[in-house]
Design a protein around this motif. Structure first.
Motif, PDB file in Angstrom:
ATOM      1  N   THR A  10     -19.516  27.680  14.258  1.00 33.57           N
ATOM      2  CA  THR A  10     -18.918  26.380  14.549  1.00 33.57           C
ATOM      3  C   THR A  10     -17.462  26.399  14.112  1.00 33.57           C
ATOM      4  O   THR A  10     -17.145  26.698  12.958  1.00 33.57           O
ATOM      5  N   ALA A  12     -14.148  24.353  13.454  1.00 36.04           N
ATOM      6  CA  ALA A  12     -13.638  23.013  13.186  1.00 36.04           C
ATOM      7  C   ALA A  12     -12.359  22.764  13.984  1.00 36.04           C
ATOM      8  O   ALA A  12     -11.741  23.679  14.521  1.00 36.04           O
ATOM      9  N   ALA A  13     -11.947  21.496  14.039  1.00 37.11           N
ATOM     10  CA  ALA A  13     -10.768  21.114  14.805  1.00 37.11           C
ATOM     11  C   ALA A  13      -9.537  21.875  14.317  1.00 37.11           C
ATOM     12  O   ALA A  13      -9.409  22.214  13.135  1.00 37.11           O
ATOM     13  N   GLY A  14      -8.623  22.153  15.226  1.00 32.87           N
ATOM     14  CA  GLY A  14      -7.424  22.914  14.912  1.00 32.87           C
ATOM     15  C   GLY A  14      -7.640  24.400  15.152  1.00 32.87           C
ATOM     16  O   GLY A  14      -8.644  24.821  15.734  1.00 32.87           O
ATOM     17  N   GLU A  15      -6.679  25.214  14.719  1.00 29.12           N
ATOM     18  CA  GLU A  15      -6.784  26.662  14.842  1.00 29.12           C
ATOM     19  C   GLU A  15      -7.429  27.225  13.583  1.00 29.12           C
ATOM     20  O   GLU A  15      -6.904  27.068  12.486  1.00 29.12           O
ATOM     21  N   GLN A  16      -8.574  27.884  13.758  1.00 29.07           N
ATOM     22  CA  GLN A  16      -9.335  28.423  12.632  1.00 29.07           C
ATOM     23  C   GLN A  16      -9.381  29.947  12.752  1.00 29.07           C
ATOM     24  O   GLN A  16      -9.788  30.486  13.781  1.00 29.07           O
ATOM     25  N   GLY A  43     -18.050  23.770  18.571  1.00 27.70           N
ATOM     26  CA  GLY A  43     -17.035  23.038  17.842  1.00 27.70           C
ATOM     27  C   GLY A  43     -15.767  22.782  18.623  1.00 27.70           C
ATOM     28  O   GLY A  43     -15.492  23.428  19.636  1.00 27.70           O
ATOM     29  N   PRO A  44     -14.931  21.835  18.137  1.00 30.43           N
ATOM     30  CA  PRO A  44     -13.748  21.390  18.882  1.00 30.43           C
ATOM     31  C   PRO A  44     -12.514  22.247  18.682  1.00 30.43           C
ATOM     32  O   PRO A  44     -11.484  22.019  19.321  1.00 30.43           O
ATOM     33  N   GLY A  45     -12.559  23.238  17.783  1.00 30.36           N
ATOM     34  CA  GLY A  45     -11.366  23.990  17.423  1.00 30.36           C
ATOM     35  C   GLY A  45     -11.112  25.215  18.280  1.00 30.36           C
ATOM     36  O   GLY A  45     -11.893  25.570  19.173  1.00 30.36           O
ATOM     37  N   THR A  46      -9.986  25.877  17.962  1.00 34.86           N
ATOM     38  CA  THR A  46      -9.579  27.128  18.593  1.00 34.86           C
ATOM     39  C   THR A  46      -9.891  28.268  17.649  1.00 34.86           C
ATOM     40  O   THR A  46      -9.459  28.249  16.487  1.00 34.86           O
ATOM     41  N   SER A  63     -20.345  21.938  23.037  1.00 36.86           N
ATOM     42  CA  SER A  63     -19.325  21.290  22.208  1.00 36.86           C
ATOM     43  C   SER A  63     -18.087  22.152  21.987  1.00 36.86           C
ATOM     44  O   SER A  63     -17.083  21.666  21.453  1.00 36.86           O
ATOM     45  N   SER A  65     -14.592  24.049  22.322  1.00 36.90           N
ATOM     46  CA  SER A  65     -13.346  23.728  23.027  1.00 36.90           C
ATOM     47  C   SER A  65     -13.041  24.694  24.155  1.00 36.90           C
ATOM     48  O   SER A  65     -12.321  24.354  25.103  1.00 36.90           O
TER      49      SER A  65
END
Length: 285
Positions: A10, A12-16, A43-46, A63, A65
């Protein structure tokens, strides 16, 4: 090599950043040739893939991105990253930015609904020559001939090549000032189904079609190109083969076919431009 299979990853939002070990030898030898596989990504992140150990993505949760980055070099200390393997039978994603090295998996389908950007890493690589930092170590993508690749916008500011034999890459639009490199096998760029692909300037720079290598790049360009950087055949062959009438597919730009003295570049790698097919080609530059 051995595969360690985990469950869902998963993001998280943003660049991980997913940091893996590095190696000074073959990429696949990183961490004793072990590979990490995730059953799916969510998840919503990159997801930013860093390091050289192979990481495999075997599925996609709704879910996710759909955005990936393969990290590029930083200064003299950090090498380009690689070995992100999109390993599902069908990999449909939104955006893929390659600052390091990336290759689609043979026998699989990769569809990029947004932008596949091969970066130039400008300003990231200080090569020590008088403080020059022009990004001489670019991102690179190599497409195997048994992979199916569909790209909405191909923004090549690095190097794009193919392996294994004659390879067709399906693109809806071509942008960027990078290099189309052949070595022993030909490459074709066109829309899916053999339709012509338009060529346009990138948002941040003029588009220049640059060709080099010892084989043929076949381009099926559409009429009304809005590129402004021109065409440059450095070595090898650029084969312009439109499947429909092509009026100003390269805009009103200059087409350069570079010549060299024989001791520098000899046949068969000398630069060649071929205009082929039964459809008229008009160039206003």
């Amino acid at each position: 090599g051995n595969v360690i299979t985990l469950g869902r990853l998963t993001v998280a939002a943003g660049e991980q950043v997913l940091q893996t070990p590095w190696t000074a030898s073959a990429f696949t030898s990183a961490n004793n040739s072990y590979r990490i596989a995730f059953t799916e990504i969510a998840g919503p992140g990159t997801l930013v893939k860093a390091g050289h150990q192979p990481v495999e993505i075997n599925g996609y949760d709704a879910s996710f991105s759909g955005n990936f980055i393969v990290a590029g070099p930083i200064g003299l200390a950090v090498q380009p990253s690689g070995n992100l393997r999109l390993n599902a039978s069908t990999n449909t994603i939104n955006n893929l930015t390659v600052g390091g090295i990336f290759s689609p998996v043979g026998g699989k389908t990769l569809t990029v609904n947004g932008v596949l950007e091969i970066g130039d890493n400008a300003g990231q690589v200080v090569n020590g020559t008088g403080g020059v930092s022009t990004g001489s170590v670019t991102g690179a993508v190599s497409v195997p001939n048994n992979a199916t690749v569909n790209i909405n916008v191909l923004r090549n500011n690095g190097i794009l090549g193919v392996t294994g034999g004659s390879t067709t890459i399906n693109v809806n639009q071509i942008q960027g000032s990078g290099l189309y490199q052949t070595y022993g096998q030909p490459m074709t760029l066109q829309k899916s189904g053999g339709a012509p692909a338009p060529i346009a300037d990138a948002p941040d720079r003029p588009t220049t079609i640059k060709v080099a290598g010892n084989n043929t790049v076949t381009l099926n360009p559409a009429s009304g190109g809005t590129m402004t950087g021109g065409v440059e055949v450095q070595s090898g062959t650029l084969r312009v083969a439109p499947s429909a009438v092509a009026t100003n597919p390269f805009g009103n730009t200059t087409i350069k076919v570079l010549g060299y003295e024989t001791p520098v570049v000899a046949s068969p790698t000398a630069a060649t431009l071929q205009l082929v097919g039964t459809n008229a080609i008009t160039h206003g530059g």
